[in-house]
Design an enzyme around this catalytic site. Structure first.
Site, mmCIF file in Angstrom:
data_model
loop_
_atom_site.group_PDB
_atom_site.id
_atom_site.type_symbol
_atom_site.label_atom_id
_atom_site.label_comp_id
_atom_site.label_asym_id
_atom_site.label_seq_id
_atom_site.Cartn_x
_atom_site.Cartn_y
_atom_site.Cartn_z
ATOM 1 N N ALA A 244 0.684 -1.275 0.002
ATOM 2 C CA ALA A 244 0.211 0.036 -0.087
ATOM 3 C C ALA A 244 0.878 1.288 -0.031
ATOM 4 C CB ALA A 244 -0.770 -0.018 1.051
ATOM 5 N N HIS A 245 0.286 2.540 0.050
ATOM 6 C CA HIS A 245 0.863 3.541 -0.215
ATOM 7 C C HIS A 245 1.745 3.892 1.183
ATOM 8 C CE1 HIS A 245 -3.142 5.824 1.483
ATOM 9 N NE2 HIS A 245 -2.596 4.999 2.496
ATOM 10 N N ASN A 246 2.970 4.723 0.671
ATOM 11 C CA ASN A 246 3.862 4.947 1.770
ATOM 12 C C ASN A 246 4.292 3.719 2.605
ATOM 13 O OD1 ASN A 246 1.728 7.757 1.500
ATOM 14 N ND2 ASN A 246 3.995 8.140 2.034
#
Length: 348
Positions: A244-246
């Site tokens: 997922a993001h980051n």
């Protein structure tokens, strides 16, 4: 598999400690101990298969230094430090024969924006799309039907297999390998509930993948909400993984199939996530930690921990709990008998 190796060529590749026996047959195939036939090469990588060595029909067997048996007539034992590494070295040579990289150049059916910068030594396959500002490094190999977005960067000696997608602004450093249908830079999953509606949070960061990373087929790596999603040097990611993001993944981690890593989670170096592991968001998994298959963690994991189960529990404790769980029927029966004895003694 169409190949042919002499025993001298094999020795040149695997650098044996010693040999026992001999064979006049060239190696024309690679097989497991149990399936190998004359003309095949096999290896002992897992000690549990040691009893199968004596029965194998393979002409050439890669073995560890502590193996004491002798070959049959017409059979060659090649003693190496690590048979699994030796077979990998041999398979790397086979890979070059089976899937040779094409000559540098751009296939006529590829669509290349004039603003893209493609090294003369790179190869671009059929039906690829390379957008403006993209940079393709030296000796990079982009197979058929791949997409490289605006201002994306692909480093030297990368190998991007059929159907992979590298979205705008994302960066692959050197010697990165993406298997088919990998998506790098899809939007992170971010929404805010406003007035009873889920409103999209723009995902304006990118993905940075460092040197010598390999990513398995069908895996998705989301771009960051801001800043970057990052995969560290030498990390290997299996098929069908969701990152997922980051998320920040450190160096030389192993992430196995169907694992899901939620947003803003950090994996330090040398972490191992076995198949179908689930990690909650905004947690840190310490250096060298291991989560076994289907383990889950919603909080930080200490460095060097080995967790099993959901929620993740120290491995040996979870093993003890599993053993005791199997004794629950017996325990309830004993408790019932004790209750009867107590009632009988109380009424006497």
């Amino acid at each position: 598999m169409d190949l042919s190796f002499t025993t001298a060529q094999i020795a040149e590749i695997v650098k044996p400690i010693s040999t026992r026996g001999s064979t006049n047959l060239p190696v024309r195939g690679i097989a497991s101990l149990g399936e190998a036939r004359a003309g095949d090469l096999t290896f002992l990588g897992n000690p549990k298969y040691k009893p199968e060595v004596a029965a194998t029909a393979a002409s050439v067997v890669l073995l560890p230094a502590d193996y004491e048996g002798e070959p049959k007539p017409g059979q060659l034992f090649i003693i190496v430090k690590n048979p699994s590494v030796a077979i990998a070295q041999l398979c790397a040579r086979v890979e070059q024969l089976l899937w040779p990289k094409p000559a540098p150049g751009i296939h006529p059916s590829a669509i290349i924006d004039p603003g893209a910068n493609i090294a003369a030594s790179a190869s671009i396959g059929p039906l690829c799309v390379i957008e403006s500002g993209a940079v393709i490094g030296e000796r990079a190999h982009i197979e058929a039907q791949c997409f490289v977005g605006r201002n994306a960067r692909i480093g030297d000696d990368c190998w991007i297999k059929t159907g992979a997608r590298i979205a705008s602004e994302c960066e692959l450093r050197n010697r990165v390998r993406l298997q088919s249908n990998v998506v790098v830079g899809s939007d992170g999953f971010g929404y805010e509930l406003v007035g009873g509606r889920h409103e999209k949070v723009p995902q304006v960061g990118n993905v940075v993948i460092h040197d010598d990373v390999e990513v398995g087929a069908g895996t998705t790596i989301d771009r960051a909400r801001f800043s970057r999603t990052e995969i560290g040097e030498g990390t290997k990611i299996d098929n069908l993984v969701q990152i997922a993001h980051n998320v920040i993944i450190g160096k030389h981690c192993l992430v196995c199939a169907q694992t899901g890593i939620s947003g803003s989670t950090v994996l330090e170096d040398y972490v191992v996530l076995a198949g179908q592991v689930g990690l909650g968001g905004h947690i840190r998994v310490g250096k060298g930690a291991v989560l076994t298959a289907q383990a889950g963690a919603a909080g930080d994991v200490p460095a060097g921990a080995k967790l099993k189960g959901t929620p993740g529990t120290p491995y040996m404790l979870e093993q003890r709990i599993n053993i005791l769980r199997q004794r629950l029927p017996e325990l309830f029966q004993r408790v019932g008998e004790l209750e009867k004895q107590f009632k009988n003694s109380a009424s006497a």
